[in-house]
Design a protein around this motif. Sequence first.
Motif, PDB file in Angstrom:
ATOM      1  N   UNK A  91      -7.715 -10.430  -1.564  1.00 37.81           N
ATOM      2  CA  UNK A  91      -7.108  -9.074  -2.096  1.00 37.81           C
ATOM      3  C   UNK A  91      -7.273  -7.897  -1.314  1.00 37.81           C
ATOM      4  N   UNK A  92      -8.404  -7.871  -0.785  1.00 37.25           N
ATOM      5  CA  UNK A  92      -8.609  -6.868   0.301  1.00 37.25           C
ATOM      6  C   UNK A  92      -7.481  -6.710   1.318  1.00 37.25           C
ATOM      7  N   UNK A  93      -7.243  -8.148   2.088  1.00 38.87           N
ATOM      8  CA  UNK A  93      -6.324  -7.993   3.139  1.00 38.87           C
ATOM      9  C   UNK A  93      -4.835  -7.384   2.511  1.00 38.87           C
ATOM     10  N   UNK A  94      -4.581  -7.968   1.214  1.00 41.09           N
ATOM     11  CA  UNK A  94      -3.278  -7.579   0.503  1.00 41.09           C
ATOM     12  C   UNK A  94      -3.148  -6.282   0.285  1.00 41.09           C
ATOM     13  N   UNK A  95      -4.228  -5.547  -0.081  1.00 39.75           N
ATOM     14  CA  UNK A  95      -4.235  -4.179  -0.359  1.00 39.75           C
ATOM     15  C   UNK A  95      -4.213  -3.213   0.777  1.00 39.75           C
ATOM     16  N   UNK A  96      -4.781  -3.578   1.802  1.00 41.90           N
ATOM     17  CA  UNK A  96      -4.811  -3.002   3.210  1.00 41.90           C
ATOM     18  C   UNK A  96      -3.284  -3.131   3.910  1.00 41.90           C
ATOM     19  N   UNK A  97      -2.851  -4.251   3.672  1.00 42.40           N
ATOM     20  CA  UNK A  97      -1.268  -4.284   4.299  1.00 42.40           C
ATOM     21  C   UNK A  97      -0.374  -3.311   3.365  1.00 42.40           C
ATOM     22  N   UNK A  98      -0.689  -3.247   2.004  1.00 46.39           N
ATOM     23  CA  UNK A  98       0.228  -2.542   1.187  1.00 46.39           C
ATOM     24  C   UNK A  98       0.138  -0.906   1.554  1.00 46.39           C
ATOM     25  N   UNK A 120       3.071   1.581   3.262  1.00 44.77           N
ATOM     26  CA  UNK A 120       3.523   2.981   2.634  1.00 44.77           C
ATOM     27  C   UNK A 120       3.371   4.102   3.553  1.00 44.77           C
ATOM     28  N   UNK A 121       2.210   3.786   4.407  1.00 47.03           N
ATOM     29  CA  UNK A 121       1.694   4.729   5.635  1.00 47.03           C
ATOM     30  C   UNK A 121       2.847   5.043   6.715  1.00 47.03           C
ATOM     31  N   UNK A 122       3.697   4.182   6.686  1.00 48.19           N
ATOM     32  CA  UNK A 122       4.657   3.957   8.189  1.00 48.19           C
ATOM     33  C   UNK A 122       5.293   5.257   7.624  1.00 48.19           C
ATOM     34  N   UNK A 123       5.759   5.779   9.049  1.00 48.78           N
ATOM     35  CA  UNK A 123       6.644   6.996   9.170  1.00 48.78           C
ATOM     36  C   UNK A 123       6.405   8.134   8.200  1.00 48.78           C
TER      37      UNK A 123
END
Length: 413
Positions: A59-66, A70-73
């Motif tokens: 769940x931590x990995x999934x949250x970080x990927x999310x 959204x932080x791209x560009x």
Amino acid sequence: MLMKLKMLTEAMYKGYHVFDTYGPLELIKEAGEVSDSYALDFHYVRRFHLSGGTIVSREVKSSLENLETVLDNLKEFVSLLNGCERIFRNPYSTYLYIDNFMFGRQVERQQIMSILMLDDHPKIPAVLPIIGGCRVGKKTLVWSSDERIRSHFSTILHFGGDDIKKFDERKVMPLKTLITVEFISDISDCEWLNFYSLVASSGNGSKVIIISRLEKLARFGTVNPIELRNFSHEEYSYLFNVLAFGSSNPLDHPRLAIIGKEIARTLQGSLVAINIYANVLRNNFSVPFWIRVLNLYRGMMESNLSLYGEHPKSLLQKDGTIIDITAFCPSLATNSLRITLLTGEKFKYDNKRELPVMGFGDIIAGSVTMPMKFQLVWESRLAPYTVISATCGAEELLSTTSTRKKRKIVCTS
């Protein structure tokens, strides 16, 4: 901009949810307390214990990927945000503000601001429908409007749906007026057109906000409606931590953080309940006390599911519905006594009332002796200061298993 902001805030709340869910569990595990009998009774601890921690890393990995997605560009977005109002950055001090200001809804508030501040044709008043379920904060959203909106209009009027039938345009002419109308039921197109034509005839740039649970009333809008939904579980859990822990960091109280997470899950998104319970819990950081509060609510929830087939949150949204609150009144509860609450309309305070007034927080905390007949009251701290009330009293009931009479406390508004 607003869509990107919505994505960012959703990702933020999901990140806090993972952090606030598994951070306390890791601390308890390090202290060798994860197998405590009290802890294994909770949903999140069971999952943590049975998974051996693998669910945490997933769940931590999934949250970080999310968050990374959204932080791209974001360079252009951040540059544009420099001119916008800042959101509170420290979740553990914002309770000082949330007690008096509306939590969240940044996107919706900005949408309202954009529509109301726009100088459109004075003869064609803008009509903004705000549609949402019971007690999701529709009126609070409108009443918490920015100071720029209040200064943009000469006056702000609040009407009920029936009031538009006797609306007098002379009250707003020649003033630039913001009119909010709360509809409990639908009205005919003819009635609406009569009201709208009177507002339009003033020609002073007035605008109208429609507030209702009924989606069909969005047909009267001249702009797209704003739909208010319940907070997501992650956002609701974040709000609970802010209100219940106040200026304290939940990680400094890992046991309470676990219990609080379970309480928030049990409340099922009720904004009234979260304010009542968080206020009670914030005044007592005792583990046994928090467990007692959780068990009281669980007992009430299970009783109402058994008797009426619905969660207390759903029952509270209906007028004239009975809710069993026996769990909160152990001093009055006996084999022949059941304490129930009959929901009803909100009311304004009346100093001449003869019944003693009890707060919902009082009976949850067990800080007062319960009388046999009383008025239960809760008042929001946010404008328009909605008051919810029920009058509780004893009456005789027939037993479901025999003809012997039983007594209960019945509450009416």
